[in-house]
Enzyme design. Structure first.
Site, PDB file in Angstrom:
ATOM      1  N   GLU A 173      41.224 -55.355   2.885  1.00 14.97           N
ATOM      2  CA  GLU A 173      41.238 -56.467   3.842  1.00 14.97           C
ATOM      3  C   GLU A 173      41.980 -57.716   3.364  1.00 14.97           C
ATOM      4  OE1 GLU A 173      37.102 -57.108   4.804  1.00 14.97           O
ATOM      5  OE2 GLU A 173      36.965 -55.235   5.911  1.00 14.97           O
ATOM      6  N   GLU A 281      36.353 -45.743   7.606  1.00 21.64           N
ATOM      7  CA  GLU A 281      35.036 -46.315   7.938  1.00 21.64           C
ATOM      8  C   GLU A 281      34.723 -46.113   9.415  1.00 21.64           C
ATOM      9  OE1 GLU A 281      34.628 -50.358   6.483  1.00 21.64           O
ATOM     10  OE2 GLU A 281      35.909 -49.968   4.751  1.00 21.64           O
TER      11      GLU A 281
END
Ligand code: GLA
Length: 590
Positions: A173, A281
């Site tokens: 991220e 995810e």
């Protein structure tokens, strides 16, 4: 009698084409996604072993063992867990997970080495204890201190796990959601080291383990608003010769979006860059939709993943069952809170068929119940003689036939003679029938509506009537004169009808696909006719507000079907009917 024989002949011919294994359903074993997808990609799951979290490795162990070929620690390999204080490492829980994975022949994804979150402050403090990223002036010494800690962390962690971890999310991220910046400016790593921290991390990781697959992982990496920046970062790394092998697309999605085409565009973009892709995810929140809609969404997604399996090598779900998910309120996983498979699970078992068909193939398509409502037997699709049922038909007083299926009982043992058909839930007088039945067959009645693109005639708005049978959920037939309204479809030949579906105003784009609305047709029926003149109700719906009605009927033979609407909405002053689709399911009878 003649009709019956013709019917039987057709059924036999049809059945030979679709014949599958015949077995009693009671002994059903849950199919394994790990097995089903083994030629496409690893099926993974985030597993919780951290000391402070619910231990899903214990509570969800059966599902993890049966379903997965890859595991990720939900928290136990994050920086704050592995190195809470400088030089103090806590590998215990991660090691347990790795031992488990080895025992079960699973691979392990390492998540994550460098992230702005779940990373302790000590990484970023100078030798006086001040947070370096808050200082007015960051010195070369400060920078070097942080680089050393970053490299030491990567070295210690990767050396400890060695080849037990096959792929690492090296950086998580780092890309900004804001178009004004490529990298997120709030990351302490970025504030201290600028763009360099990413290159330093990947180079170090490759130096420590040249065999590990190194990934950049992010959320919304597939979405149009963000992917340009992710691509810019990755291109830059590749051009500079930084060792990076793949992109992790997190996949925290919902039933409502992002669209499959947007995801596909993203996947293609990364595949074209020569990168390996992991969906790292995956979870698909309900967004207020039904479990069936969630199932359809999962089905489309896995179909997409299979299409790109030349690039996608791991699809990891972020959790196992809805009771232990970070988005628990949104029930985003394949198993429910009691660990039972949801429609979404059945949908991904075979993406070429509707979920309920997959489910019926494993758990049974017909349930035989006695007067007390107990199941005395259940059968999967297939053909049976009364002798191999394993239970006594005499005890049966009720049948429950799974959606889309038809059970046909035959007088003789070789699927011939007089026939009796059942779909949906029906009374069944076993005591009377048992002596008269020799064999039975259970079949799936087909994925496609038999009204699709057939000639229509309507009481009003004739020019748009075909839109109700065009298979396009966006277009509609929408008369607004004087009810009753009707719409007749000539099926072209006689069919045995078992089920009908209406998709009403609420499903449309204007209403955003809501589940209920007073604007949906209130009173309407399915009428059938042999000649197009004499009609009778095969089923009737009253006081409806649902946007979709999906109903099994007592099987009936007809050449013409008619949607007959006497109350177009629940509001007396509104006579406007909107029908997006009018679907009927059945088998040809001649
Ligand atoms: C991000 C992280 C995951 C996890 C989720 C929320 O996606 O990459 O490790 O923390 O948020 O649970």
């Amino acid at each position: 009698m003649r009709t019956t024989r013709v019917l039987v002949a057709t059924f036999l011919a049809l059945f030979l084409l679709v014949s599958s294994s015949v077995a009693l359903a009671e002994d059903y074993v849950l199919p394994s996604l790990r097995e089903i997808y083994k030629d496409y990609f690893h099926i993974g799951g985030a597993v919780s072993v951290a000391s402070w979290a619910p231990k899903t490795l214990v509570s969800h162990r059966d599902l993890i063992e049966g379903q997965l070929s890859s595991v990720t620690a939900e928290n136990a390999m994050k920086p704050d867990y592995l190195q809470p204080r400088e030089g103090v490492f806590n590998f215990r829980e991660a090691d347990n997970l790795i031992r488990f994975a080895k025992e079960h022949g699973m691979v392990v994804r390492g998540h994550t080495l460098v992230w702005h979150a779940q990373t302790p402050d000590w990484f970023f403090r100078d030798k006086d204890g001040k947070l370096i990223y808050e200082k007015d002036e960051i010195t070369e010494e400060d920078r070097q201190l942080v680089i050393d800690r970053l490299e030491r962390h990567i070295e210690a962690v990767m050396t400890h796990f060695g080849d037990s971890v096959y792929a690492w999310d090296v950086v998580n991220e780092a890309v900004s959601d804001d178009a004004a910046y490529i990298l997120r400016p709030d990351s302490p790593w970025y504030r201290i080291l600028g763009d360099d921290f990413i290159k330093i991390a990947f180079r170090k990781a490759h130096e420590v383990d040249p065999d590990a697959k190194l990934f950049y992982n992010d959320y919304n990496a597939e979405m149009a608003y963000k992917r340009g920046r992710v691509v810019a970062l990755l291109r830059d790394l590749i051009n500079e010769g930084v060792p990076i092998h793949g992109i992790g697309i997190q996949g925290h999605w919902g039933v409502n979006g992002p669209s499959v085409s947007e995801i596909e565009d993203g996947i293609r973009l990364y595949a074209d860059m020569g990168l390996e892709i992991h969906i790292t995810e995956l979870d698909v929140g309900m967004d207020g939709r039904t479990p069936e809609e969630q199932a359809e969404r999962y089905r489309e997604l896995f179909e997409l993943f299979k299409k790109y399996s030349y690039a996608i090598t791991n699809v990891t779900l972020w959790g196992i069952a809805d009771d232990a998910s970070w988005r628990s309120n949104d029930n985003p996983l394949l198993f429910d809170r009691t660990h039972k498979p949801k429609p979404a699970f059945w949908a991904v078992v075979d993406t070429s068929k509707p979920w309920h068909v997959n489910k019926a193939e494993y758990t049974g398509a017909v349930f035989f119940k006695n007067g007390a409502g107990e199941i005395v037997g259940s059968l999967r699709p297939g053909e049976y003689t009364v002798d191999d049922l394993g239970f006594d038909l005499e005890e049966v007083s009720r049948l429950e036939v799974a959606k889309g299926h038809l059970v046909t009982f035959y007088e003789s043992k070789d699927l011939s003679g007089e026939v009796w058909h059942f779909a949906g839930t029906s009374e069944f007088s076993g005591r009377e029938m048992a002596d008269r039945i020799g064999s039975l067959a259970i079949r799936y009645v087909g994925a496609e509506s038999i009204t699709l693109n057939k000639p229509v005639e309507a009481s009003a708005a004739q020019d748009r009537a075909h839109r109700a049978v065009d298979g396009n959920p966006i277009t509609s037939w929408s008369p607004r004169e004087n009810p009753p309204y009707w719409l007749t479809v000539d099926l072209g030949q006689r069919y045995l009808l078992t089920r009908w579906v209406t998709r009403l105003q609420g499903t449309g784009p204007l209403m955003g696909g809501i589940l209920n609305s007073p604007l949906n047709a209130a009173d309407f029926s399915l009428q059938v006719s042999e000649d197009g003149d004499d009609w009778f109700d095969a089923d009737a719906v009253t006081d409806n507000t649902a946007s979709i009605t999906d109903r099994d009927i007592n099987p009936v033979t007809a050449r013409y079907v008619r949607l007959y609407v006497s109350r177009p909405t629940s509001l007396d002053f509104n006579q406007n009917l909107v029908v997006h689709e009018f679907e009927v399911y059945g088998l040809p009878s001649e």
